[in-house]
Design an enzyme around this catalytic site. Structure first.
Site, short mmCIF file in Angstrom:
data_model
loop_
_atom_site.label_atom_id
_atom_site.label_comp_id
_atom_site.label_asym_id
_atom_site.label_seq_id
_atom_site.Cartn_x
_atom_site.Cartn_y
_atom_site.Cartn_z
N ASP A 123 137.98 2.48 5.87
CA ASP A 123 136.88 2.92 6.73
C ASP A 123 137.07 2.52 8.19
O ASP A 123 136.62 3.23 9.09
CB ASP A 123 135.56 2.35 6.23
N ASP A 201 134.00 6.75 11.41
CA ASP A 201 134.71 5.99 10.39
C ASP A 201 136.08 6.63 10.17
O ASP A 201 136.20 7.86 10.14
CB ASP A 201 133.95 6.02 9.06
N HIS A 250 132.53 10.43 4.70
CA HIS A 250 133.92 10.24 4.28
C HIS A 250 134.46 11.46 3.55
O HIS A 250 133.88 11.97 2.61
CB HIS A 250 134.08 8.97 3.44
N ASP A 252 137.32 11.71 1.85
CA ASP A 252 138.24 11.53 0.73
C ASP A 252 137.60 11.62 -0.65
O ASP A 252 138.24 11.26 -1.65
CB ASP A 252 139.03 10.22 0.88
N CYS A 354 139.70 4.34 -0.72
CA CYS A 354 138.85 3.54 0.16
C CYS A 354 139.32 2.09 0.22
O CYS A 354 139.25 1.45 1.28
CB CYS A 354 137.40 3.56 -0.33
#
Length: 369
Positions: A123, A201, A250, A252, A354
């Site tokens: 992150d 991020d 995020h 992903d 992550c």
């Protein structure tokens, strides 16, 4: 003199920079893996609450600022140890950040907070080639998270890596929409953060060599995307990926390039027909519906955390053990899945992708389009 030249030459062998990573699939050689020690439940704040599933937002909102209880830490630590063991067995060098007590209070001239944790190095940092970029995260509780990595980064810097920090954000109240309500399907998208200052991020960006893809989210604004685009310059092209997620944070768990020519997408969040034209020649892999996840009540993640996997190379991939549908699909697509239990890590913010920052992959900067 007899005409001969007696030169003094430096015969010290050139040492390659330990930081070298351009994509998600080149052979992984060195990786930073997060820690759970010192983990503290983030304090209540709009940018936190509106990025979590309702159950976790409610529960954590009641106890923000307290240490994570042992019944959450212990099973997650056991799975983390297993994951690190798999990486080591596959020949990957594993590095760890320093242990930090995030239960200590800190303040700026305008606000005060406690910390969060260092479970998810993905992150806070981007790696482009030999450059590590510290990102301006929008959670106040993550303001000092980068401190845990300074020992590592100073080491990498001394060995030739570039080390860049984005402008440190003020994170004033003016950045956040305190009257925010999550948009319903069909409504225009709204975000918790505005354009008061650049914030983003790193996990909202994904790398494919010279092409980088990003999702605007509740922690990444257009100013942040613009900052990175200008910083990277003409060597890279940043393209925005449209998401149907009403609670975006995020990329992903929505959009994962797994190998040259192979893209995994979340069919709930990503419209296959609205992908950038760059992907016309790629094989689009549609992720199967996630299998039921254990420990779901206190998870910080959506069910699509099943997509949050780590590529060791173009074939080998570490994937959640409790996702047989995903494991079966990966095999059918020609990959070699390595199952590992990791579901108890979700209350700390993520899964394999992550929990890692790939520092060195054996490869060079290329274009895949």
């Amino acid at each position: 003199m007899d005409g001969s030249v007696n030169e003094s030459r430096d015969t010290t062998p050139e040492i390659a920079c330990p930081v070298n990573s351009f994509n998600e699939w080149d052979p992984l050689e060195e990786v930073i893996v997060g820690r759970l020690e010192g983990a503290t439940i983030p304090v209540r704040h709009p940018v936190v609450s509106f990025n979590l599933p309702k159950s976790a937002a409610f529960a954590f909102g009641l106890v923000g600022g307290l240490k994570y209880p042992s019944f959450l830490v212990k099973p997650a630590q056991e799975e983390l140890d297993e994951f690190i063991g798999i990486l080591a067995a596959e020949g990957v060098a594993v590095r760890r950040p320093d242990i930090v007590d995030f239960g200590r209070s800190f303040r700026s001239p305008w606000w005060k907070s406690k910390g969060f944790c260092i479970a998810c190095p993905r992150d806070g940092f981007l790696v482009f080639g030999d450059e590590i970029i510290e990102t301006p995260m929008a959670w106040r509780s993550r303001f000092h998270e980068t401190d845990a990595y300074r020992s590592l980064f100073k080491e990498y810097f001394s060995e030739g890596a570039r080390w860049t920090a984005t402008p440190k954000p003020q994170l004033l109240d003016e950045l956040y929409d305190n009257d925010y309500t999550m948009p319903e399907p069909g409504e225009p998208m709204r975000y918790v953060v505005n354009e008061f200052e650049p914030v983003f991020d790193a996990a909202d960006f994904i790398r494919c060599g010279r092409d980088v893809f990003v999702t605007r989210s509740n922690v990444t604004n257009m100013s942040g995307i613009t900052w990175l685009r200008r910083h990277l310059g003409n060597d890279y092209r940043i393209s925005e990926i449209e998401s149907r997620c009403r609670q975006p944070m995020h990329i992903d768990s929505s959009f994962m390039p797994l190998a040259p020519g192979k893209l995994l997408i979340n069919p709930e969040y990503i419209d296959k027909d609205r992908l950038p034209t760059l992907f016309k020649s790629w094989e689009i892999l549609v992720a199967p519906k996630p299998d039921p996840l254990p420990n779901k009540f206190l998870s910080m993640c959506s069910d699509w955390i099943s997509m949050n996997m780590l590529m060791l190379d173009e074939k080998r991939v570490i994937v959640e053990k409790s996702q047989p549908s995903m494991i079966r699909s990966l095999k059918e697509w020609g990959f070699e899945p390595i199952p590992c239990a990791f579901a108890h890590y979700a209350p700390f913010g993520g899964s394999f992708h992550c929990a890692t920052l790939d520092v060195r992959r054996r490869g060079s900067l290329e274009s895949y389009f």
